[in-house]
Scaffold this active site. Structure first.
Site, PDB file in Angstrom:
ATOM      1  N   LYS A 113     -17.083 -66.550  44.946  1.00 32.35           N
ATOM      2  CA  LYS A 113     -17.355 -67.122  43.628  1.00 32.35           C
ATOM      3  C   LYS A 113     -16.359 -68.209  43.262  1.00 32.35           C
ATOM      4  CE  LYS A 113     -20.382 -63.696  42.104  1.00 32.35           C
ATOM      5  NZ  LYS A 113     -21.201 -63.140  41.116  1.00 32.35           N
ATOM      6  N   LYS A 196     -26.941 -63.313  50.150  1.00 38.35           N
ATOM      7  CA  LYS A 196     -27.551 -62.352  49.249  1.00 38.35           C
ATOM      8  C   LYS A 196     -28.405 -63.070  48.198  1.00 38.35           C
ATOM      9  CE  LYS A 196     -25.210 -60.662  45.683  1.00 38.35           C
ATOM     10  NZ  LYS A 196     -26.113 -60.496  44.552  1.00 38.35           N
ATOM     11  N   LYS A 199     -28.942 -63.799  41.057  1.00 37.22           N
ATOM     12  CA  LYS A 199     -29.507 -64.493  39.898  1.00 37.22           C
ATOM     13  C   LYS A 199     -28.765 -65.791  39.622  1.00 37.22           C
ATOM     14  CE  LYS A 199     -28.030 -60.648  37.150  1.00 37.22           C
ATOM     15  NZ  LYS A 199     -26.582 -60.535  37.247  1.00 37.22           N
TER      16      LYS A 199
HETATM   17  P1  ATP Z   1     -24.582 -62.767  40.003  1.00 38.59           P
HETATM   18  O1  ATP Z   1     -25.062 -63.809  40.953  1.00 38.59           O
HETATM   19  O2  ATP Z   1     -24.378 -63.275  38.610  1.00 38.59           O
HETATM   20  O3  ATP Z   1     -23.401 -61.972  40.513  1.00 38.59           O
HETATM   21  P2  ATP Z   1     -26.355 -60.661  40.897  1.00 38.59           P
HETATM   22  O4  ATP Z   1     -27.772 -60.974  41.169  1.00 38.59           O
HETATM   23  O5  ATP Z   1     -25.439 -60.481  42.050  1.00 38.59           O
HETATM   24  O6  ATP Z   1     -25.816 -61.747  39.867  1.00 38.59           O
HETATM   25  P3  ATP Z   1     -25.138 -58.440  39.467  1.00 38.59           P
HETATM   26  O7  ATP Z   1     -25.283 -58.341  37.991  1.00 38.59           O
HETATM   27  O8  ATP Z   1     -23.862 -58.933  40.041  1.00 38.59           O
HETATM   28  O9  ATP Z   1     -26.363 -59.335  40.008  1.00 38.59           O
HETATM   29  O10 ATP Z   1     -25.451 -57.032  40.115  1.00 38.59           O
HETATM   30  C1  ATP Z   1     -26.222 -56.026  39.499  1.00 38.59           C
HETATM   31  C2  ATP Z   1     -26.604 -54.976  40.517  1.00 38.59           C
HETATM   32  O11 ATP Z   1     -27.611 -55.511  41.391  1.00 38.59           O
HETATM   33  C3  ATP Z   1     -25.461 -54.510  41.420  1.00 38.59           C
HETATM   34  O12 ATP Z   1     -25.608 -53.117  41.649  1.00 38.59           O
HETATM   35  C4  ATP Z   1     -25.678 -55.285  42.697  1.00 38.59           C
HETATM   36  O13 ATP Z   1     -25.140 -54.623  43.829  1.00 38.59           O
HETATM   37  C5  ATP Z   1     -27.204 -55.335  42.744  1.00 38.59           C
HETATM   38  N1  ATP Z   1     -27.687 -56.493  43.498  1.00 38.59           N
HETATM   39  C6  ATP Z   1     -27.512 -57.790  43.169  1.00 38.59           C
HETATM   40  N2  ATP Z   1     -28.092 -58.583  44.073  1.00 38.59           N
HETATM   41  C7  ATP Z   1     -28.649 -57.767  45.008  1.00 38.59           C
HETATM   42  C8  ATP Z   1     -29.377 -57.985  46.208  1.00 38.59           C
HETATM   43  N3  ATP Z   1     -29.647 -59.195  46.624  1.00 38.59           N
HETATM   44  N4  ATP Z   1     -29.810 -56.915  46.907  1.00 38.59           N
HETATM   45  C9  ATP Z   1     -29.524 -55.653  46.489  1.00 38.59           C
HETATM   46  N5  ATP Z   1     -28.830 -55.383  45.372  1.00 38.59           N
HETATM   47  C10 ATP Z   1     -28.389 -56.408  44.640  1.00 38.59           C
HETATM   48 MG    MG Z   2     -23.289 -60.146  41.716  1.00 34.41          MG
END
Ligand code: ATP
Ligand code: MG
Length: 328
Positions: A113, A196, A199
């Protein structure tokens, strides 16, 4: 009784990764015996990246509404908002004194990040967020933390911090354990299967839960594929494996069955089918969501009740810690 604690940041539109890796699993977990579930909107975590205030607020309610949509039940789970419980910020400051900069510097998420963030984005909050996360789970004596694989390192760090505190001041914290879902520990980006799905990624890399069917179908059509044209699951086929995982979740067929079904069929058809099925299933959820989201008073009541339950436990823990440290 085992306690489960997990959160989602309102840092963007929820994606298929959030749904399959987290929210869907949370809803399922409520039906296992012997579990007590705590789910929260991690809005204090979201501000480690600049957010628009109006969007942040809106997305906080969006997440609550999505949780209800996918089956998280406020009668079975405690649903709360992190920023509304000051104990989270308080414990973070305290735990900062039980972790070194060296340990925080090793966190992969921070490296990823901060590399993306540019000079102005090298915020102390971004560096420190694993400590806030440790506080989030240690406050509630969580046993299990259901997370995607990207968060396992942070849960490990929470254990290190908890153990260090316990060694110095006697048994205070339970050591939490990261629990990965076997099926979908990680949903990958549609345009780069080595990354990965997030969002905060680029438009084409994710499917947002509120996206319209045409767009969903188009994004799957454009999804990158692997070198040969065989539909097969394996490490050497990261893109197709990711699509198979997604299709398996939405059809409730096993990956093996899908591979048999698609023998001799090309990538084009496979991606079209996947897009159509995901679009159809998501539009069903979207209809439900629109109705739930429109009743903000109900959402506020659910939050109020969840906050009140969480606050009782969190404050109790903070007062124990303060007492041990000699903080009046
Ligand atoms: P950001 O990019 O802002 O970090 P994010 O999509 O990674 O957003 P988070 O809010 O960080 O979402 O994570 C929320 C939950 O979703 C966590 O338990 C994380 O492990 C899970 N998660 C996020 N992205 C994935 C993915 N691609 N596959 C499986 N689990 C995910
Ligand atoms: Mg995340």
């Amino acid at each position: 009784m085992k306690r489960v604690v997990s959160g989602i940041k309102p840092s963007g539109d929820l994606t298929l990764g959030n749904y399959l890796g987290a929210m869907k699993r949370w809803a399922e977990n409520q039906h296992k015996d012997g579990y007590e579930n705590f789910f929260f909107v991690a809005n204090l975590h979201a501000i480690t990246v600049k957010q628009d205030a109006g969007q942040l607020k809106k997305r906080t309610y969006d997440i609550i509404a999505w949780l209800l949509t996918v089956g998280v039940d406020p009668n079975r789970s405690v649903i709360f908002i992190q920023s509304m419980i000051p104990a989270h910020s308080e414990i973070c400051w305290i735990l900062n004194n039980f972790v070194t900069m060296g340990e925080l510097g090793k966190m992969t998420q921070f490296k990823d990040k901060s590399a993306k963030a540019g000079r102005e984005g090298q915020l102390a909050g971004l560096f420190d967020y694993p400590v806030l996360m440790a506080g989030d789970v240690l406050l509630y004596d969580a046993d299990e933390i259901p997370v995607g694989i990207d968060q396992v390192q942070h849960v490990e760090l929470s254990r290190v911090i908890a153990q260090r505190f316990n060694n110095a001041y006697g048994e205070t914290f339970k050591l939490p354990k990261a629990v990965l879902s076997e099926k979908t520990s990680k949903i990958m980006s549609l345009n780069d299967p080595f990354k990965k799905m997030s969002k905060s990624g680029t438009e084409d890399s994710y499917i947002a839960l509120d996206e319209n069917p045409e767009k969903i179908i188009k994004k799957f059509k454009r999804a990158v594929t692997d070198s040969d044209s065989i539909i097969r699951f394996g490490e050497d086929k990261p893109a197709i494996s990711n699509l198979l995982t997604i299709l398996s979740e939405f059809t409730e067929k096993s990956v093996d069955d899908l591979v048999r079904e698609y023998e001799g069929i090309g990538y084009g058809q496979f991606k079209k089918d996947t897009g159509e099925i995901v679009a159809e299933k998501l539009s069903g959820l979207q209809q439900k969501y629109t109705e739930i989201r429109s009743d903000e008073d109900r959402l506020k009541n659910i939050i109020k009740e969840g906050n009140s339950n969480a606050t009782t436990l969190a404050n109790e823990k903070v007062s124990i810690i303060k007492d041990k440290l000699g903080l009046i």
